[in-house]
Design a protein around this motif. Structure first.
Motif, short mmCIF file in Angstrom:
data_model
loop_
_atom_site.label_atom_id
_atom_site.label_comp_id
_atom_site.label_asym_id
_atom_site.label_seq_id
_atom_site.Cartn_x
_atom_site.Cartn_y
_atom_site.Cartn_z
N VAL A 1 0.85 -1.19 0.00
CA VAL A 1 0.00 0.00 0.00
C VAL A 1 0.89 1.24 0.00
O VAL A 1 1.80 1.36 0.81
CB VAL A 1 -0.92 0.01 1.24
N ALA A 2 0.61 2.15 -0.93
CA ALA A 2 1.38 3.39 -0.99
C ALA A 2 1.02 4.27 0.20
O ALA A 2 -0.13 4.37 0.58
CB ALA A 2 1.10 4.11 -2.29
N SER A 3 2.03 4.88 0.77
CA SER A 3 1.80 5.76 1.90
C SER A 3 2.58 7.05 1.68
O SER A 3 3.70 7.02 1.20
CB SER A 3 2.30 5.08 3.18
N PRO A 4 1.99 8.18 2.05
CA PRO A 4 2.73 9.44 1.90
C PRO A 4 3.90 9.53 2.87
O PRO A 4 4.73 10.41 2.76
CB PRO A 4 1.68 10.51 2.21
N TYR A 5 4.00 8.62 3.83
CA TYR A 5 5.05 8.65 4.82
C TYR A 5 6.24 7.77 4.46
O TYR A 5 7.22 7.72 5.17
CB TYR A 5 4.50 8.23 6.18
N VAL A 6 6.15 7.05 3.33
CA VAL A 6 7.25 6.22 2.87
C VAL A 6 8.13 7.07 1.98
O VAL A 6 7.67 7.66 1.01
CB VAL A 6 6.75 4.98 2.10
N PHE A 7 9.42 7.13 2.29
CA PHE A 7 10.35 7.96 1.53
C PHE A 7 10.96 7.16 0.39
O PHE A 7 11.26 5.99 0.54
CB PHE A 7 11.44 8.52 2.44
N ASP A 8 11.17 7.81 -0.73
CA ASP A 8 11.79 7.18 -1.89
C ASP A 8 13.26 6.93 -1.57
O ASP A 8 14.00 7.85 -1.27
CB ASP A 8 11.65 8.09 -3.10
N THR A 9 13.68 5.68 -1.64
CA THR A 9 15.05 5.35 -1.25
C THR A 9 16.01 5.31 -2.43
O THR A 9 17.19 5.07 -2.24
CB THR A 9 15.11 4.00 -0.53
N ASP A 10 15.53 5.53 -3.64
CA ASP A 10 16.47 5.48 -4.77
C ASP A 10 16.78 6.87 -5.31
O ASP A 10 17.15 7.02 -6.46
CB ASP A 10 16.00 4.50 -5.84
N LEU A 11 16.69 7.87 -4.43
CA LEU A 11 17.02 9.23 -4.84
C LEU A 11 18.53 9.40 -4.96
O LEU A 11 19.29 8.86 -4.17
CB LEU A 11 16.47 10.24 -3.85
#
Length: 83
Positions: A9-19
């Motif tokens: 489930v997508a969450s606005p609190y999950v940070f993108d780790t491939d930046l």
């Protein structure tokens, strides 16, 4: 203690780790034989709708998105020719 959980489930609190910074991405892509400057990567990213954000003095974007954009633009420059 922090625990990483896997979720579908997508969450606005999950940070993108491939930046990755565009400077770092440029250095990594130089090894492909088809280098691109950070400025070129930013232009290509915006052209393809990839989000580019500022983090301090660096522009950052998704590494996986930049790889796709780089492949498409290199392919376009080569006229669709594949080795």
């Amino acid at each position: 203690m922090a625990i990483t959980t896997v979720t579908t489930v997508a969450s606005p609190y999950v940070f993108d780790t491939d930046l990755v910074s565009l400077t770092e991405a440029s250095a990594l892509l130089a090894d492909t034989g088809h280098p691109a400057t950070p400025r070129t990567l930013k232009r290509w990213a915006l052209k393809h709708g990839v989000s580019v954000e500022r983090a301090g003095r660096d522009d950052i974007a998704s590494w996986s998105d930049l790889l796709e954009v780089h492949a498409e633009e290199v392919d376009r420059r080569l006229g669709g020719a594949r080795p």
